[in-house]
Structure formats: C-alpha cells, structure tokens
Design an enzyme around this catalytic site. Structure first.
Site, PDB file in Angstrom:
ATOM      1  N   CYS A  42     -28.800 -12.438-124.645  1.00 42.64           N
ATOM      2  CA  CYS A  42     -28.908 -12.156-123.198  1.00 42.64           C
ATOM      3  C   CYS A  42     -28.138 -10.908-122.792  1.00 42.64           C
ATOM      4  CB  CYS A  42     -28.399 -13.348-122.391  1.00 42.64           C
ATOM      5  SG  CYS A  42     -29.404 -14.823-122.602  1.00 42.64           S
ATOM      6  N   HIS A  81     -42.506  -8.782-111.895  1.00 45.56           N
ATOM      7  CA  HIS A  81     -42.876  -7.745-112.860  1.00 45.56           C
ATOM      8  C   HIS A  81     -42.034  -6.481-112.663  1.00 45.56           C
ATOM      9  CE1 HIS A  81     -46.158 -10.494-113.572  1.00 45.56           C
ATOM     10  NE2 HIS A  81     -46.386  -9.845-114.703  1.00 45.56           N
ATOM     11  N   GLU A 140     -33.736 -20.131-113.380  1.00 44.40           N
ATOM     12  CA  GLU A 140     -33.982 -19.096-114.381  1.00 44.40           C
ATOM     13  C   GLU A 140     -34.828 -19.650-115.521  1.00 44.40           C
ATOM     14  OE1 GLU A 140     -31.010 -15.847-115.483  1.00 44.40           O
ATOM     15  OE2 GLU A 140     -30.873 -17.231-117.175  1.00 44.40           O
TER      16      GLU A 140
END
Length: 195
Positions: A23, A68, A136
């Site tokens: 991450c 996006h 998330e």
C-alpha cells in the site's frame, strides 16, 4: 432522525507511511463506497429530512470527482506528483494522505460545506451532516464525525489546499463549485429536474 445516502467510485492511490509495503510503495485501487448520514429534527414540505434527489448535484459531483481518478497527497514526492498529474487526466490533490480515514474526513468537510452553503428551498430545517463512512474494502471502513473532521491531531484539512483536475471540474453542474465553496458563497439548490 437520520437518513443515509450511498455513493460509489473507483479510485487509485498510494498511502505513504502505512505499515503494509504494498500500500505504501505501489499505486493501487479500490472500489469505494461512501455513506452520508444526514440528521434533522423536523421534516420538509414533502415530509422528508432532505430529498435524496438534491444530493445528486453538488454533493454527487464532489464525490464522483474521485471516480477513475488518482488521489494525490500534496506532501508526497514532487516527482511522483508531477508524473501522476502529467500521465493521468483525472487527479485530485489533497492536503492529507488518501487513506480511508482521511477520505472520510475530507468528504465530511466538503459535503458539510455544501450543505451549509446551500439555500434550502422546500421547508428543510436544521439539516446537518451527522457522519460519513468510507468503505475502502468489503471488510474495512472509516467513519468520521464532526469532531473528527476538525481534529488538528488528525491533520488539518484546508479546503483551499484541494485541487481537482480540469478534466473533473468540466463535468460538474457548476464548474466553479470548489471556488464557490472556498469563498463561502451561497449555492443554489439544483432541483431533481435540473440534475
């Protein structure tokens, strides 16, 4: 009484400084869900706290801005920020790391500003943002309450430090929405028919 509205978007980020190397060192994406909880102690002329359709304009534009798009922390490495902005048409520059926790605080600040600045037109009374949940993943989320959104120990979220790419703002109902919010200018509610 509380009401809930759910939004969804797909976005990419890096969360620097987190304990998981995948991450913190690799661009990766998530399918986010954002839940807004609004509260009031009175009903409008339609016997609702707030018409869900009214959230499909300015509020949806701000949340959909991340769809996006790559979320960039302004404190990241300058070369990385420059490259991402050069190679991605849709990006959002924010003053905090794009973790679920900070996303929940950021969305709270933005949505709260929109609700505060929007002229109520159908008898709405004391409508305010109660909390924001940002999922998330399917198994993990962060929830922000008002005291979290303004907690200096969690980092200062200066709305003036947020920047959306022009590819994002050109699609908004009000292309200057963020500038209006930053100036504290009153916002006209968009009706369901105009959305």
């Amino acid at each position: 009484m509380l009401i809930r509205k759910l939004f969804k978007f797909e976005s990419a980020h890096i969360v620097r400084g987190c304990s998981t190397r995948r991450c913190s060192h690799s661009i990766h994406g998530h399918s986010y869900k954002v839940e807004l909880f609004l509260e009031a102690h009175a009903l409008d002329n339609g016997q609702m706290i707030y018409d869900f359709g009214l959230l499909k304009s300015h509020v949806r534009d701000l949340i959909d801005a991340f769809d996006h798009a790559v979320a960039l922390w302004s404190g990241d490495e300058p070369d990385y920020l420059s490259d991402m902005r050069k190679h991605s048409e849709r990006w959002v520059l924010i003053p905090v790391s794009p973790s679920a926790e900070q996303f929940s605080r950021l969305f709270f600040r933005l949505v709260d500003a929109v609700l505060t600045l929007t002229d109520m037109a159908n008898g709405e009374a004391d409508v305010r943002l109660h909390s924001v949940i940002v999922h998330e993943t399917e198994t993990g989320y962060a929830q922000c309450f008002r005291e979290d959104a303004h907690n200096p120990r969690m980092g200062h979220i200066d709305l003036n430090a947020i920047e959306f790419s022009s590819a994002i703002t050109k699609d908004w109902h009000e292309p200057n929405l963020l500038e209006l919010i930053k100036r504290g200018q009153r916002l006209s509610p968009l009706t369901k028919e105009s959305v």
